[in-house]
Design a protein around this motif. Structure first.
Motif, mmCIF file in Angstrom:
data_model
loop_
_atom_site.group_PDB
_atom_site.id
_atom_site.type_symbol
_atom_site.label_atom_id
_atom_site.label_comp_id
_atom_site.label_asym_id
_atom_site.label_seq_id
_atom_site.Cartn_x
_atom_site.Cartn_y
_atom_site.Cartn_z
ATOM 1 N N GLU A 1 0.831 -1.206 0.000
ATOM 2 C CA GLU A 1 0.000 0.000 0.000
ATOM 3 C C GLU A 1 0.869 1.262 0.000
ATOM 4 O O GLU A 1 0.583 2.239 -0.683
ATOM 5 C CB GLU A 1 -0.932 0.016 1.219
ATOM 6 N N MET A 2 1.939 1.219 0.784
ATOM 7 C CA MET A 2 2.828 2.377 0.823
ATOM 8 C C MET A 2 3.621 2.492 -0.471
ATOM 9 O O MET A 2 3.892 3.600 -0.952
ATOM 10 C CB MET A 2 3.777 2.272 2.012
ATOM 11 N N LYS B 1 8.250 -7.529 6.485
ATOM 12 C CA LYS B 1 7.616 -6.882 5.335
ATOM 13 C C LYS B 1 8.073 -7.568 4.056
ATOM 14 O O LYS B 1 9.110 -8.235 4.016
ATOM 15 C CB LYS B 1 7.967 -5.390 5.283
ATOM 16 N N GLN B 2 7.278 -7.379 3.008
ATOM 17 C CA GLN B 2 7.606 -7.978 1.721
ATOM 18 C C GLN B 2 8.831 -7.299 1.113
ATOM 19 O O GLN B 2 8.984 -6.082 1.166
ATOM 20 C CB GLN B 2 6.405 -7.853 0.781
ATOM 21 N N CYS B 3 9.724 -8.088 0.528
ATOM 22 C CA CYS B 3 10.946 -7.566 -0.080
ATOM 23 C C CYS B 3 10.697 -7.248 -1.556
ATOM 24 O O CYS B 3 10.136 -8.065 -2.294
ATOM 25 C CB CYS B 3 12.084 -8.566 0.069
ATOM 26 N N HIS C 1 14.261 -0.628 5.070
ATOM 27 C CA HIS C 1 12.955 -0.899 5.670
ATOM 28 C C HIS C 1 12.233 0.441 5.807
ATOM 29 O O HIS C 1 12.773 1.393 6.380
ATOM 30 C CB HIS C 1 13.145 -1.555 7.044
ATOM 31 N N ILE C 2 11.024 0.548 5.245
ATOM 32 C CA ILE C 2 10.328 1.838 5.235
ATOM 33 C C ILE C 2 8.919 1.685 5.815
ATOM 34 O O ILE C 2 8.164 0.784 5.432
ATOM 35 C CB ILE C 2 10.229 2.425 3.813
ATOM 36 N N GLU C 3 8.586 2.584 6.734
ATOM 37 C CA GLU C 3 7.237 2.681 7.299
ATOM 38 C C GLU C 3 6.693 4.084 7.048
ATOM 39 O O GLU C 3 7.443 5.060 7.094
ATOM 40 C CB GLU C 3 7.255 2.410 8.798
ATOM 41 N N ARG C 4 5.414 4.172 6.802
ATOM 42 C CA ARG C 4 4.764 5.471 6.572
ATOM 43 C C ARG C 4 3.935 5.836 7.794
ATOM 44 O O ARG C 4 3.137 5.043 8.285
ATOM 45 C CB ARG C 4 3.869 5.405 5.338
#
Length: 372
Positions: A75-76, A293-295, A250-253
């Motif tokens: 989604e991000m 998380k998915q790579c 690794h990224i989070e929104r």
């Protein structure tokens, strides 16, 4: 060293000559277009700037073949490059800034990728000048001097004509073992969680950024950079030598609207994020992956390769024509030798500038931290 010099010198010539052309075009745009329309200037400057910055991405992607693996929710991933964002990251490697450029290029934000950066970078020929024309915010690392610079810089972004990414390294300096020991000593003496893989964030700039940007920047991208244990740490010198590596991101929104309202609340949110980031890096150290998380493999687009080839052909043509028009004499030979020496010196400065060991460090990091 001879091999390194044989590689760095022609690459340095390519970068310096093309960069001076780009800087000249940026200067013309700044003088002729910006007074009439700041937005048109930004749009055109974005395209011109990318002609230079794509050369460095070519080094990363095609010369050194450094691979970036992105751990992110789908989604991000769909939102990347489609919105303004404030980026915060740990400052782990010597080329974190370049990793950010590579990520921005993949999502169409390279020419509108901005950062808060130390003021000494503005004196770097070509690269620092290009950053200044592009609207980077240069800081002196003194809050009394930087507070107004930050506020005016953030205010100028309110009418930015396309999605931009603004990078903020809230640790304030690049990670080294010496700095980590100083941060651990300070944390232990003040009752804070003792970090193992990050430094303690300097929150004043982050609080100001959130306060000034939240009305028109919808999201914060929390980026964690890690290098697998089986891979060498990427550096500028290794990249010039064409040596590969792998980088995990690794990224989070986080929605800007979801952050606390008070300054103390925003500061604590930032500290909590880095405590979580430290734990995430600890798990990565154990497993060599961000498994939650998915790579995604962000690939290696051909655009930077085409730009590098085009610049090379154009500059070779210009040099050949120059020497046809201007026959060799002792004066021209001396000029060429001096110019090549200057190129070698400038490339050495760029390599040294990027190294963690040469990043600035206060006489007492603990004293610096106590001023938060």
């Amino acid at each position: 060293m001879a091999i390194a010099a044989a590689v760095i010198l022609p690459l340095g010539l390519l970068f310096l000559l093309s960069g001076l052309i780009v800087n000249f075009l940026q200067m013309l745009l700044f003088i002729l277009v910006r007074p009439l329309s700041k937005n048109i200037y930004r749009r055109v400057n974005k395209e011109v700037t990318e002609l230079l910055w794509l050369e460095i991405i070519w080094l990363f992607d095609w010369w050194a073949n450094i691979k970036v693996e992105l751990y992110i929710d789908p989604e991000m991933l769909d939102l990347m490059g489609k919105e303004h964002a404030l980026l915060i990251s740990n400052h782990r490697s010597d080329i974190d800034w370049l990793i950010g450029w590579v990520l921005a290029q993949r999502f169409g934000c390279l020419g509108s990728a901005l950062a808060l950066i130390k003021k000494s970078a503005i004196y770097l020929p070509v690269l620092g000048w290009s950053m200044w024309f592009s609207g980077y915010i240069f800081l002196e690392r003194s809050w009394t001097k930087d507070e107004n610079t930050l506020k005016s810089g953030f205010k100028n972004l309110s009418d930015y004509p396309r999605p931009f990414w603004l990078a903020l390294f809230v640790e304030g300096t690049r990670f080294t073992q010496a700095k980590l020991l100083a941060a651990q000593e300070y944390a232990a003496s003040t009752g804070l969680p003792v970090p193992r893989n990050v430094l303690i964030p300097r929150t004043k700039g982050f609080v100001t950024a959130v306060t000034e940007l939240r009305s028109f920047v919808p999201a914060i991208y929390n980026i964690t950079v890690a290098i697998p244990k089986t891979e060498p740490r990427p550096t500028m010198l290794r990249m010039f030598r064409g040596r590969s590596s792998v980088v995990h991101l690794h990224i989070e929104r986080h929605l800007m609207a979801g952050l606390p309202v008070t300054s103390s609340g925003i500061a604590q949110w930032c500290k909590d994020i880095f405590v979580a980031k430290d734990a995430l890096l600890e798990r990565h150290l154990a497993k060599d992956t961000f498994g939650n998380k998915q790579c995604h493999d962000i690939g290696r687009p051909i655009k930077s390769l085409l730009v590098a080839i085009s610049w090379s052909c154009f500059l070779i043509f210009c040099v050949v024509k120059f020497f046809e028009w201007c026959p060799f004499s002792w004066g021209e030979i001396a000029f060429c030798i001096v110019f090549l020496v200057l190129v070698a010196i400038l490339m050495q400065i760029l390599v040294l500038f990027s190294q963690s060991e040469h990043s600035s460090q206060p006489n007492s990091l603990q004293e610096k931290l106590l001023q938060r």
